[in-house]
Design a protein around this motif. Structure first.
Motif, short mmCIF file in Angstrom:
data_model
loop_
_atom_site.label_atom_id
_atom_site.label_comp_id
_atom_site.label_asym_id
_atom_site.label_seq_id
_atom_site.Cartn_x
_atom_site.Cartn_y
_atom_site.Cartn_z
N MET A 39 0.83 -1.20 0.00
CA MET A 39 0.00 0.00 0.00
C MET A 39 0.86 1.25 0.00
SD MET A 39 -3.00 1.29 -0.13
CE MET A 39 -4.01 -0.16 0.23
N LEU A 40 1.92 1.26 0.80
CA LEU A 40 2.83 2.40 0.82
C LEU A 40 3.49 2.59 -0.54
CD1 LEU A 40 4.57 1.99 4.31
CD2 LEU A 40 2.93 3.77 3.64
N GLY A 41 3.86 1.48 -1.16
CA GLY A 41 4.46 1.56 -2.48
C GLY A 41 3.50 2.13 -3.50
N TYR A 42 2.24 1.72 -3.42
CA TYR A 42 1.22 2.23 -4.35
C TYR A 42 1.03 3.73 -4.17
CZ TYR A 42 -3.33 3.08 -6.46
OH TYR A 42 -4.37 3.59 -7.20
N VAL A 43 0.93 4.17 -2.92
CA VAL A 43 0.75 5.59 -2.64
C VAL A 43 1.96 6.38 -3.14
CG1 VAL A 43 0.56 7.33 -0.81
CG2 VAL A 43 -0.79 5.22 -0.69
N ALA A 44 3.16 5.87 -2.86
CA ALA A 44 4.38 6.54 -3.31
C ALA A 44 4.40 6.65 -4.84
CB ALA A 44 5.61 5.80 -2.81
N TRP A 45 3.99 5.58 -5.52
CA TRP A 45 3.95 5.60 -6.98
C TRP A 45 2.97 6.64 -7.48
CZ3 TRP A 45 6.00 4.94 -11.45
CH2 TRP A 45 5.20 4.88 -12.60
N GLN A 46 1.77 6.68 -6.88
CA GLN A 46 0.75 7.62 -7.32
C GLN A 46 1.20 9.07 -7.16
OE1 GLN A 46 -2.40 7.24 -8.79
NE2 GLN A 46 -1.61 5.19 -9.16
N PHE A 47 1.79 9.39 -6.01
CA PHE A 47 2.09 10.78 -5.70
C PHE A 47 3.50 11.21 -6.14
CE2 PHE A 47 -1.51 9.99 -2.94
CZ PHE A 47 -2.24 11.16 -3.10
N TYR A 48 4.37 10.28 -6.46
CA TYR A 48 5.72 10.64 -6.88
C TYR A 48 6.08 10.01 -8.23
CZ TYR A 48 6.08 12.22 -2.06
OH TYR A 48 5.85 12.86 -0.87
N GLY A 49 5.86 8.71 -8.34
CA GLY A 49 6.24 8.03 -9.56
C GLY A 49 5.49 8.52 -10.78
N THR A 50 4.16 8.68 -10.66
CA THR A 50 3.39 9.13 -11.82
C THR A 50 3.80 10.53 -12.25
OG1 THR A 50 1.58 10.01 -10.45
CG2 THR A 50 1.42 7.71 -11.17
N ASN A 51 4.20 11.37 -11.29
CA ASN A 51 4.63 12.72 -11.64
C ASN A 51 5.90 12.69 -12.47
OD1 ASN A 51 2.55 14.11 -10.38
ND2 ASN A 51 3.59 14.17 -8.42
N ILE A 52 6.85 11.86 -12.07
CA ILE A 52 8.11 11.76 -12.81
C ILE A 52 7.86 11.27 -14.23
CG2 ILE A 52 10.33 10.58 -12.93
CD1 ILE A 52 10.30 10.52 -9.85
N VAL A 53 7.10 10.18 -14.35
CA VAL A 53 6.83 9.60 -15.66
C VAL A 53 6.04 10.57 -16.53
CG1 VAL A 53 5.60 7.75 -16.88
CG2 VAL A 53 6.93 7.23 -14.83
N SER A 54 5.00 11.20 -15.97
CA SER A 54 4.16 12.10 -16.75
C SER A 54 4.92 13.34 -17.20
CB SER A 54 2.92 12.51 -15.94
OG SER A 54 2.04 11.43 -15.79
N ARG A 55 5.75 13.89 -16.34
CA ARG A 55 6.51 15.08 -16.74
C ARG A 55 7.50 14.76 -17.85
NH1 ARG A 55 7.10 16.90 -10.46
NH2 ARG A 55 5.10 18.02 -10.32
N GLN A 56 8.10 13.59 -17.79
CA GLN A 56 9.00 13.20 -18.87
C GLN A 56 8.22 13.04 -20.18
OE1 GLN A 56 10.76 9.64 -17.25
NE2 GLN A 56 12.45 10.75 -16.27
N HIS A 57 7.03 12.43 -20.07
CA HIS A 57 6.19 12.24 -21.26
C HIS A 57 5.72 13.58 -21.80
CE1 HIS A 57 3.54 10.32 -24.08
NE2 HIS A 57 2.48 10.91 -23.55
N GLN A 58 5.33 14.49 -20.91
CA GLN A 58 4.87 15.81 -21.34
C GLN A 58 5.98 16.55 -22.08
OE1 GLN A 58 3.33 17.74 -17.82
NE2 GLN A 58 1.85 16.11 -17.46
N GLU A 59 7.19 16.48 -21.57
CA GLU A 59 8.32 17.14 -22.24
C GLU A 59 8.54 16.56 -23.63
OE1 GLU A 59 11.67 16.77 -19.69
OE2 GLU A 59 10.89 18.14 -18.15
N ARG A 60 8.38 15.25 -23.74
CA ARG A 60 8.56 14.60 -25.04
C ARG A 60 7.47 15.05 -26.01
NH1 ARG A 60 8.84 10.00 -23.29
NH2 ARG A 60 6.77 9.13 -23.70
N VAL A 61 6.22 15.10 -25.54
CA VAL A 61 5.11 15.52 -26.39
C VAL A 61 5.30 16.97 -26.83
CG1 VAL A 61 2.62 15.94 -26.49
CG2 VAL A 61 3.48 13.87 -25.39
N VAL A 62 5.72 17.83 -25.90
CA VAL A 62 5.96 19.23 -26.24
C VAL A 62 7.01 19.33 -27.34
CG1 VAL A 62 6.96 21.40 -25.40
CG2 VAL A 62 5.27 20.20 -24.02
N GLY A 63 8.12 18.62 -27.18
CA GLY A 63 9.18 18.65 -28.19
C GLY A 63 8.73 18.13 -29.54
N GLU A 64 7.98 17.03 -29.53
CA GLU A 64 7.49 16.46 -30.78
C GLU A 64 6.53 17.39 -31.49
OE1 GLU A 64 5.83 12.77 -29.51
OE2 GLU A 64 7.76 11.72 -29.43
#
Length: 239
Positions: A39-64
């Motif tokens: 459960m702690l891992g899931y919460v950490a992923w939701q509040f930290y992991g998804t932000n890292i992945v999404s921001r990287q994806h957003q930067e890629r989409v912006v560049g493309e």
């Protein structure tokens, strides 16, 4: 049988039962610990992991998208919103109040995939710069948190929308903290939003207006209510 042997027998017979109970307790405890860690891992992923992945994806989409605009020739690539499919990137959002490096893509649709990649554009709402209501949704927590600081916005703040053909500058008319609605109150994305309760709405309500609506979660850890900000187009700069 001696008295000593007779006395010891019940204790000996109870020993396996005690071991079984201790073994069961151990596995139950281990399962609870692993469940808690999961459960702690899931919460950490939701509040930290998804932000890292999404921001990287957003930067890629912006560049493309920027590269696509640079190399597109008339008639070769049609990147206008009305020609795009759900999930396609159509614009870039800049909000000066959020900093000079704030650039987030807009994707057509408001599904999980679109909102995990940036702003989502309500399919039935107006396109950037057009008459009607250009309605957008974005996460306030998780998945890049594009509108984490929306409560800090105030009337007069700008929302700059860049497309292949133009840069549109909208000015907010309302304080996001003044209008909280349930997720069922879809009037906020209408072509000409009118509050059925007579409360906050765009100050000038006339047909033919070019409006923008920003929507996000009203609370950080609760998603039933939406925070709303309305604005209107103040400038168009053709490329």
């Amino acid at each position: 049988m001696t008295q000593e042997t007779a006395t010891a027998a019940p204790e000996d017979s109870a020993a396996p039962e005690r071991r079984r109970r201790r073994g069961a307790a151990f596995w139950v405890g281990l399962a609870l610990v692993l469940g808690g860690l999961g459960m702690l891992g899931y919460v950490a992923w939701q509040f930290y992991g998804t932000n890292i992945v999404s921001r990287q994806h957003q930067e890629r989409v912006v560049g493309e998208l920027q590269e696509q605009w640079r190399v597109a020739e008339a008639g070769t690539i049609d990147a206008r919103p009305e020609r795009l499919k759900l999930g396609d990137a159509s614009a870039l959002i800049r909000i000066p109040a959020f900093g000079d490096d704030y650039v987030v893509p807009v994707l057509e649709g408001i599904g999980d995939a679109e909102l995990a990649s940036g702003y989502g554009h309500f399919p039935d709402s107006a396109d950037p710069g057009r008459r009607g209501n250009y309605a957008l949704a974005a996460h306030r927590v998780t998945h890049g948190e594009p509108l984490r600081d929306m409560p800090e916005l105030r009337p007069g703040d700008e929302v700059v929308v860049e497309t292949r053909d133009a840069v549109y500058t909208y000015e907010l008319d309302t304080d996001p903290n003044d209008l909280i609605v349930t997720f069922e109150e879809i009037w906020v994305v209408d072509r000409l939003p009118r509050n059925p309760d007579g409360g906050t709405e765009p100050p000038s309500q006339e047909p033919g207006q070019r409006l923008i609506t920003l929507t996000t979660c009203a609370e950080l850890f609760h998603t039933d209510n939406r925070m709303i900000a309305f604005g209107h187009l103040v400038d168009t700069e053709r490329k």
